[in-house]
Write a protein that holds these residues in place. Structure first.
Motif, mmCIF file in Angstrom:
data_model
loop_
_atom_site.group_PDB
_atom_site.id
_atom_site.type_symbol
_atom_site.label_atom_id
_atom_site.label_comp_id
_atom_site.label_asym_id
_atom_site.label_seq_id
_atom_site.Cartn_x
_atom_site.Cartn_y
_atom_site.Cartn_z
ATOM 1 N N ASN A 9 -0.307 -11.202 30.784
ATOM 2 C CA ASN A 9 0.247 -10.645 32.013
ATOM 3 C C ASN A 9 0.034 -11.591 33.192
ATOM 4 N N VAL A 10 -1.141 -12.183 33.268
ATOM 5 C CA VAL A 10 -1.435 -13.116 34.351
ATOM 6 C C VAL A 10 -0.553 -14.357 34.227
ATOM 7 N N VAL A 11 -0.370 -14.838 33.007
ATOM 8 C CA VAL A 11 0.487 -16.006 32.790
ATOM 9 C C VAL A 11 1.918 -15.689 33.210
ATOM 10 N N GLN A 12 2.405 -14.515 32.852
ATOM 11 C CA GLN A 12 3.776 -14.151 33.209
ATOM 12 C C GLN A 12 3.931 -14.082 34.730
ATOM 13 N N GLN A 13 2.944 -13.529 35.403
ATOM 14 C CA GLN A 13 3.009 -13.466 36.861
ATOM 15 C C GLN A 13 2.975 -14.872 37.473
ATOM 16 N N THR A 14 2.143 -15.736 36.933
ATOM 17 C CA THR A 14 2.030 -17.096 37.449
ATOM 18 C C THR A 14 3.325 -17.876 37.228
ATOM 19 N N VAL A 15 3.895 -17.741 36.046
ATOM 20 C CA VAL A 15 5.168 -18.405 35.758
ATOM 21 C C VAL A 15 6.238 -17.887 36.717
ATOM 22 N N GLY A 16 6.220 -16.604 36.974
ATOM 23 C CA GLY A 16 7.181 -16.021 37.914
ATOM 24 C C GLY A 16 7.042 -16.605 39.306
ATOM 25 N N LYS A 17 5.803 -16.801 39.745
ATOM 26 C CA LYS A 17 5.575 -17.391 41.063
ATOM 27 C C LYS A 17 6.111 -18.819 41.120
ATOM 28 N N VAL A 22 10.198 -22.749 42.859
ATOM 29 C CA VAL A 22 11.164 -23.800 42.518
ATOM 30 C C VAL A 22 12.578 -23.363 42.896
ATOM 31 N N GLY A 23 12.887 -22.099 42.636
ATOM 32 C CA GLY A 23 14.198 -21.581 42.988
ATOM 33 C C GLY A 23 14.467 -21.654 44.479
ATOM 34 N N LYS A 24 13.441 -21.359 45.276
ATOM 35 C CA LYS A 24 13.607 -21.435 46.725
ATOM 36 C C LYS A 24 13.775 -22.876 47.183
ATOM 37 N N LYS A 25 13.018 -23.788 46.593
ATOM 38 C CA LYS A 25 13.099 -25.203 46.992
ATOM 39 C C LYS A 25 14.441 -25.823 46.627
ATOM 40 N N THR A 26 15.031 -25.361 45.519
ATOM 41 C CA THR A 26 16.287 -25.945 45.051
ATOM 42 C C THR A 26 17.499 -25.087 45.419
ATOM 43 N N LEU A 31 17.271 -18.500 39.763
ATOM 44 C CA LEU A 31 15.895 -18.826 39.380
ATOM 45 C C LEU A 31 14.898 -18.066 40.259
ATOM 46 N N THR A 32 15.195 -17.939 41.526
ATOM 47 C CA THR A 32 14.340 -17.176 42.428
ATOM 48 C C THR A 32 14.262 -15.725 41.977
ATOM 49 N N ALA A 33 15.393 -15.146 41.644
ATOM 50 C CA ALA A 33 15.424 -13.757 41.189
ATOM 51 C C ALA A 33 14.685 -13.595 39.869
ATOM 52 N N GLN A 34 14.839 -14.551 38.966
ATOM 53 C CA GLN A 34 14.141 -14.491 37.676
ATOM 54 C C GLN A 34 12.629 -14.551 37.897
ATOM 55 N N GLY A 35 12.194 -15.380 38.812
ATOM 56 C CA GLY A 35 10.772 -15.471 39.126
ATOM 57 C C GLY A 35 10.231 -14.167 39.673
ATOM 58 N N GLN A 36 10.977 -13.545 40.549
ATOM 59 C CA GLN A 36 10.562 -12.257 41.102
ATOM 60 C C GLN A 36 10.511 -11.194 40.011
ATOM 61 N N LYS A 37 11.475 -11.239 39.106
ATOM 62 C CA LYS A 37 11.514 -10.286 38.002
ATOM 63 C C LYS A 37 10.292 -10.472 37.090
ATOM 64 N N ASP A 38 9.971 -11.724 36.780
ATOM 65 C CA ASP A 38 8.816 -11.999 35.927
ATOM 66 C C ASP A 38 7.523 -11.515 36.574
#
Length: 57
Positions: A9-17, A22-26, A31-38
């Protein structure tokens, strides 16, 4: 809660962050939405595991 579940669970949250950052920077909205979902999924799983522990205890 098993240590393995908690770690996943912690890994999934970290990957999401990371995905969100990265989505915001690019300027990648998908990708931003996928990160928030994760992040949300990882947090929800943590809550489920905590509820299981509370029920058992």
């Amino acid at each position: 809660m098993s240590a393995v579940d908690k770690a996943k669970n912690v890994v999934q949250q970290t990957v999401g962050k990371v995905e969100e950052a990265v989505g915001k920077k690019t300027d990648d909205a998908e990708l931003t939405a996928q990160g928030q979902k994760d992040q949300a999924m990882g947090a929800q799983r943590q809550n489920v595991e905590k509820a299981k522990d509370a029920y058992k205890g």
